[in-house]
Design a protein around this motif. Structure first.
Motif, PDB file in Angstrom:
ATOM      1  N   SER A  59      -1.550  11.426  -9.699  1.00  0.00           N
ATOM      2  CA  SER A  59      -2.923  10.950  -9.594  1.00  0.00           C
ATOM      3  C   SER A  59      -2.997   9.667  -8.764  1.00  0.00           C
ATOM      4  O   SER A  59      -3.850   9.528  -7.886  1.00  0.00           O
ATOM      5  CB  SER A  59      -3.488  10.713 -10.990  1.00  0.00           C
ATOM      6  OG  SER A  59      -4.779  10.174 -10.915  1.00  0.00           O
ATOM      7  N   THR A  60      -2.082   8.748  -9.040  1.00  0.00           N
ATOM      8  CA  THR A  60      -2.043   7.492  -8.283  1.00  0.00           C
ATOM      9  C   THR A  60      -1.748   7.762  -6.814  1.00  0.00           C
ATOM     10  O   THR A  60      -2.375   7.180  -5.927  1.00  0.00           O
ATOM     11  CB  THR A  60      -0.970   6.555  -8.870  1.00  0.00           C
ATOM     12  OG1 THR A  60      -1.261   6.329 -10.248  1.00  0.00           O
ATOM     13  CG2 THR A  60      -0.925   5.239  -8.132  1.00  0.00           C
ATOM     14  N   GLY A  61      -0.808   8.668  -6.561  1.00  0.00           N
ATOM     15  CA  GLY A  61      -0.462   9.012  -5.182  1.00  0.00           C
ATOM     16  C   GLY A  61      -1.635   9.622  -4.441  1.00  0.00           C
ATOM     17  O   GLY A  61      -1.885   9.308  -3.274  1.00  0.00           O
ATOM     18  N   MET A  62      -2.376  10.498  -5.104  1.00  0.00           N
ATOM     19  CA  MET A  62      -3.521  11.124  -4.458  1.00  0.00           C
ATOM     20  C   MET A  62      -4.619  10.103  -4.162  1.00  0.00           C
ATOM     21  O   MET A  62      -5.285  10.195  -3.131  1.00  0.00           O
ATOM     22  CB  MET A  62      -4.077  12.250  -5.338  1.00  0.00           C
ATOM     23  CG  MET A  62      -3.205  13.487  -5.344  1.00  0.00           C
ATOM     24  SD  MET A  62      -2.861  14.151  -3.694  1.00  0.00           S
ATOM     25  CE  MET A  62      -4.485  14.630  -3.186  1.00  0.00           C
ATOM     26  N   LYS A  63      -4.788   9.127  -5.044  1.00  0.00           N
ATOM     27  CA  LYS A  63      -5.777   8.075  -4.778  1.00  0.00           C
ATOM     28  C   LYS A  63      -5.389   7.288  -3.540  1.00  0.00           C
ATOM     29  O   LYS A  63      -6.235   6.971  -2.692  1.00  0.00           O
ATOM     30  CB  LYS A  63      -5.899   7.137  -5.976  1.00  0.00           C
ATOM     31  CG  LYS A  63      -6.624   7.750  -7.150  1.00  0.00           C
ATOM     32  CD  LYS A  63      -6.680   6.809  -8.333  1.00  0.00           C
ATOM     33  CE  LYS A  63      -7.320   7.472  -9.523  1.00  0.00           C
ATOM     34  NZ  LYS A  63      -7.288   6.618 -10.726  1.00  0.00           N
ATOM     35  N   LYS A  64      -4.105   6.991  -3.395  1.00  0.00           N
ATOM     36  CA  LYS A  64      -3.628   6.253  -2.222  1.00  0.00           C
ATOM     37  C   LYS A  64      -3.816   7.069  -0.949  1.00  0.00           C
ATOM     38  O   LYS A  64      -4.215   6.545   0.094  1.00  0.00           O
ATOM     39  CB  LYS A  64      -2.159   5.869  -2.386  1.00  0.00           C
ATOM     40  CG  LYS A  64      -1.937   4.777  -3.406  1.00  0.00           C
ATOM     41  CD  LYS A  64      -0.468   4.421  -3.502  1.00  0.00           C
ATOM     42  CE  LYS A  64      -0.227   3.316  -4.521  1.00  0.00           C
ATOM     43  NZ  LYS A  64       1.182   2.948  -4.602  1.00  0.00           N
ATOM     44  N   GLN A  67      -7.532   7.013  -0.058  1.00  0.00           N
ATOM     45  CA  GLN A  67      -7.933   5.727   0.524  1.00  0.00           C
ATOM     46  C   GLN A  67      -7.389   5.580   1.949  1.00  0.00           C
ATOM     47  O   GLN A  67      -8.098   5.106   2.844  1.00  0.00           O
ATOM     48  CB  GLN A  67      -7.429   4.583  -0.342  1.00  0.00           C
ATOM     49  CG  GLN A  67      -8.143   4.456  -1.664  1.00  0.00           C
ATOM     50  CD  GLN A  67      -7.499   3.425  -2.583  1.00  0.00           C
ATOM     51  OE1 GLN A  67      -6.403   2.946  -2.323  1.00  0.00           O
ATOM     52  NE2 GLN A  67      -8.174   3.125  -3.682  1.00  0.00           N
ATOM     53  N   GLY A  68      -6.141   5.982   2.156  1.00  0.00           N
ATOM     54  CA  GLY A  68      -5.544   5.881   3.486  1.00  0.00           C
ATOM     55  C   GLY A  68      -6.240   6.776   4.489  1.00  0.00           C
ATOM     56  O   GLY A  68      -6.492   6.382   5.634  1.00  0.00           O
ATOM     57  N   THR A  69      -6.583   7.971   4.071  1.00  0.00           N
ATOM     58  CA  THR A  69      -7.285   8.907   4.953  1.00  0.00           C
ATOM     59  C   THR A  69      -8.667   8.374   5.291  1.00  0.00           C
ATOM     60  O   THR A  69      -9.100   8.425   6.444  1.00  0.00           O
ATOM     61  CB  THR A  69      -7.405  10.284   4.281  1.00  0.00           C
ATOM     62  OG1 THR A  69      -6.100  10.753   3.953  1.00  0.00           O
ATOM     63  CG2 THR A  69      -8.086  11.286   5.184  1.00  0.00           C
ATOM     64  N   SER A  70      -9.335   7.849   4.302  1.00  0.00           N
ATOM     65  CA  SER A  70     -10.674   7.309   4.518  1.00  0.00           C
ATOM     66  C   SER A  70     -10.643   6.157   5.510  1.00  0.00           C
ATOM     67  O   SER A  70     -11.449   6.103   6.450  1.00  0.00           O
ATOM     68  CB  SER A  70     -11.264   6.850   3.189  1.00  0.00           C
ATOM     69  OG  SER A  70     -12.526   6.275   3.382  1.00  0.00           O
ATOM     70  N   SER A  71      -9.710   5.234   5.319  1.00  0.00           N
ATOM     71  CA  SER A  71      -9.651   4.090   6.240  1.00  0.00           C
ATOM     72  C   SER A  71      -9.204   4.533   7.627  1.00  0.00           C
ATOM     73  O   SER A  71      -9.678   3.993   8.640  1.00  0.00           O
ATOM     74  CB  SER A  71      -8.714   3.009   5.694  1.00  0.00           C
ATOM     75  OG  SER A  71      -7.390   3.480   5.616  1.00  0.00           O
ATOM     76  N   GLY A  72      -8.340   5.537   7.710  1.00  0.00           N
ATOM     77  CA  GLY A  72      -7.917   6.046   9.017  1.00  0.00           C
ATOM     78  C   GLY A  72      -9.054   6.710   9.764  1.00  0.00           C
ATOM     79  O   GLY A  72      -9.222   6.511  10.971  1.00  0.00           O
TER      80      GLY A  72
END
Length: 87
Positions: A59-64, A67-72
């Motif tokens: 779950s934590t990994g998917m949140k990261k 977030q990374g995809t969104s900022s990219g």
């Protein structure tokens, strides 16, 4: 030669050379299954605890990743926006 029937009664080579008592092996395995009730519960609990940890980490990994995809994607939009709007 007649293939499988060369060993008699359709038994295979492994059956011909297997001298173990199948009935005794089966009853011993069944006794172990019956007597390990407490051990089974203990292992189920450990597996359950391990799955909870795995679920938390996933779950934590998917949140990261989210977030990374969104900022990219936002970075790509900003670069595209700057290149299409010239002053």
């Amino acid at each position: 030669m007649e293939g499988n029937k060369s060993y008699g009664n359709g038994s295979s080579w492994a059956d011909q050379w297997d001298y173990s008592d199948r009935a005794a092996a089966t009853s011993t395995a069944n006794e172990k299954k019956r007597s390990s009730g407490g051990a089974t519960a203990k292992y189920k609990q450990k597996v359950g605890d391990g799955l909870e940890k795995t679920k938390s980490v996933a779950s934590t990994g998917m949140k990261k990743v989210k977030q990374g995809t969104s900022s990219g994607l936002q970075w790509i939009k900003d670069k595209y926006h700057k290149s299409t709007h010239k002053h």
